[in-house]
Enzyme design. Sequence first.
Site, PDB file in Angstrom:
ATOM      1  N   ARG A 148      33.396  52.310  82.269  1.00 39.82           N
ATOM      2  CA  ARG A 148      34.144  52.561  83.512  1.00 39.82           C
ATOM      3  C   ARG A 148      35.341  53.464  83.260  1.00 39.82           C
ATOM      4  O   ARG A 148      35.776  54.182  84.146  1.00 39.82           O
ATOM      5  CB  ARG A 148      34.536  51.211  84.156  1.00 39.82           C
ATOM      6  CG  ARG A 148      35.428  50.344  83.329  1.00 39.82           C
ATOM      7  CD  ARG A 148      35.401  48.876  83.774  1.00 39.82           C
ATOM      8  NE  ARG A 148      34.143  48.215  83.400  1.00 39.82           N
ATOM      9  CZ  ARG A 148      33.838  46.959  83.703  1.00 39.82           C
ATOM     10  NH1 ARG A 148      34.672  46.225  84.402  1.00 39.82           N
ATOM     11  NH2 ARG A 148      32.686  46.448  83.326  1.00 39.82           N
ATOM     12  N   LYS A 160      31.507  44.085  69.472  1.00 37.94           N
ATOM     13  CA  LYS A 160      30.297  43.348  69.868  1.00 37.94           C
ATOM     14  C   LYS A 160      29.745  42.598  68.654  1.00 37.94           C
ATOM     15  O   LYS A 160      29.970  43.013  67.517  1.00 37.94           O
ATOM     16  CB  LYS A 160      29.225  44.338  70.343  1.00 37.94           C
ATOM     17  CG  LYS A 160      29.477  44.954  71.708  1.00 37.94           C
ATOM     18  CD  LYS A 160      28.325  45.862  72.104  1.00 37.94           C
ATOM     19  CE  LYS A 160      28.585  46.553  73.439  1.00 37.94           C
ATOM     20  NZ  LYS A 160      28.639  45.635  74.577  1.00 37.94           N
TER      21      LYS A 160
HETATM   22  N1  BES Z   1      27.311  49.188  77.432  1.00 34.32           N
HETATM   23  C1  BES Z   1      27.749  47.896  77.820  1.00 34.32           C
HETATM   24  C2  BES Z   1      26.849  47.264  78.876  1.00 34.32           C
HETATM   25  C3  BES Z   1      25.503  46.860  78.388  1.00 34.32           C
HETATM   26  C4  BES Z   1      25.327  45.610  77.823  1.00 34.32           C
HETATM   27  C5  BES Z   1      24.423  47.676  78.555  1.00 34.32           C
HETATM   28  C6  BES Z   1      24.075  45.223  77.395  1.00 34.32           C
HETATM   29  C7  BES Z   1      23.190  47.288  78.140  1.00 34.32           C
HETATM   30  C8  BES Z   1      23.011  46.059  77.552  1.00 34.32           C
HETATM   31  C9  BES Z   1      29.151  47.990  78.416  1.00 34.32           C
HETATM   32  O1  BES Z   1      29.956  48.957  77.869  1.00 34.32           O
HETATM   33  C10 BES Z   1      29.793  46.675  78.144  1.00 34.32           C
HETATM   34  O2  BES Z   1      29.975  46.369  77.008  1.00 34.32           O
HETATM   35  N2  BES Z   1      30.119  45.955  79.190  1.00 34.32           N
HETATM   36  C11 BES Z   1      30.728  44.683  79.061  1.00 34.32           C
HETATM   37  C12 BES Z   1      31.825  44.597  80.105  1.00 34.32           C
HETATM   38  C13 BES Z   1      32.719  43.407  79.930  1.00 34.32           C
HETATM   39  C14 BES Z   1      33.519  43.516  78.672  1.00 34.32           C
HETATM   40  C15 BES Z   1      33.613  43.336  81.142  1.00 34.32           C
HETATM   41  C16 BES Z   1      29.676  43.609  79.295  1.00 34.32           C
HETATM   42  O3  BES Z   1      28.806  43.813  80.157  1.00 34.32           O
HETATM   43  O4  BES Z   1      29.690  42.635  78.573  1.00 34.32           O
HETATM   44 MN    MN Z   2      30.945  48.307  76.123  1.00 31.58          MN
END
Ligand code: BES
Ligand code: MN
Length: 499
Positions: A348, A274
Amino acid sequence: MVVIDISVHEGELPGSGTIIVTAGTDGTLGDAARALDTSLGGLVARMVELGGELTNGKVLDALAPSGSGHDRILVLCLANKEPKPLTDIEEAGGSLARKLEELGVADACVTTSDGLARTGERLDVAAAIAMGAMLRSYRFDRYRNDKDKDRPKLRSLSFAGLGDGGNSVLAAVRSQAEAVALARDLVSEPANMLYPETFAGRCRDLEKFGVEVEILGPEKLAELKMGAILAVGQGSARPPHVAIMRWNGGRDGDAPLALVGKGVCFDTGGISLKPAGGMEDMKWDMGGAAAVVGAMQAIAARKAKANVVGVIGLAENMPSGTAQRPGDVITAMSGTTIEVINTDAEGRLVLADMLWYTKERFKPVAMLDFATLTGAIIVALGHEHAGLFTPDDDLATAVTGAGAAVGDTVWRMPLGDAYDKHIKSDIAEIKNVGRAREAGATAGAVFLQRFVGDVPWAHLDIAAMAWTSRDKGIIPKGGTGYGVRLVDRLVAERYEGAS
Ligand code: BES
Ligand code: MN
Ligand code: ZN
């Protein structure tokens, strides 16, 4: 932690200190406010008269006349609605706490024997004011060495005129507020303190409520072939753990309701790293697990007549030489092969094993999972609702209703075969992402659905709700405790007392 204490004041209104009475937003005073008004020479009526527009939660305050014995008189306005939504009164209780903090009052006495259109609601109103005040005055300050400097003085609220039942109602409020506070505390803890092993350890604290707690360490997860949660945790020096919490308040042998939580103690994204800006927020990526732990405490503390099992998957998603790579194919406990396109879609993967394991081992009547799963749900719903995904209309209605009643709002989102195509992989059964910029939250949900079999199931994507970056009424900045009260309510309405 919860910082104010609530208690019953027996007998007459105290003759000293700060007194709070309630009034309708139409200006009506009930019997106790009128009695106080008379003894204070018309002060309460004048406060209401000169108080401007009366809105729900508005607090009018005046110094008590010298010689009255009292310090201050406050009038708390409650919306004239029939029946009164609990959430309105809780908001009012929150604004009362805030006002008392501003005034520097340490202890005060509330009397709710008035301002109500319906008798018999007095206890409910007092309980909701108490709940709002407790939740509003929560703070997470264990790492602040200077906390005594700016911690408000407000210590206690007592409630007069409740009659029989007051003590037990306030005890119930206190234990639910403490369960919400526990979830908030867990969410706000930094990831150097709360990691899979220490989080699992915190679950053991529920044993004092009669919850059976079982912890599975990494060797056990390997033995169970939980390839998905293990893949997420393999880049971290802190290996994954699973905590299982069982409350057996129902009939022996009755299938339990299962609560499953995403407990990613820190989500860097892994090799699909990230960006740095805001990454600190990802200590909050265990908000689903925190909701499950808080809910288990709430249910056990009131000795709910239901069998409930909580299962949380705890892992840290880190990039390192041992981390999983984009493109890896892993095998979940179910035997399903998963192509990991993006290591940041890790929640997931964790839940895949948790849902499958829970279904296989506990054969639950229903499974509810809580997860900060996708950024996409924030785009879709803002910070106003959690996303609810379930193929079961009945469960959808029950979850939505329970959530609305306690302020843990949800909005239903779609599932279906058309979306299931989005997660087809070229080289494995499924992949862990859908199509770019298309229905991202649903892609996560249909992925999870692969692991629930025939069990009635609902997935709550709480990514926007587990924490808040601004004060929101009775929810101060930080971990919100979202989900705890929803589950407690749902259990009371749907999984108890049917026998
Ligand atoms: N923990 C994150 C989701 C999240 C993002 C929660 C911002 C709270 C605030 C999750 O693990 C994630 O990174 N999801 C990705 C999925 C994508 C790579 C398909 C996302 O939402 O960008
Ligand atoms: Mn994530
Ligand atoms: Zn995550």
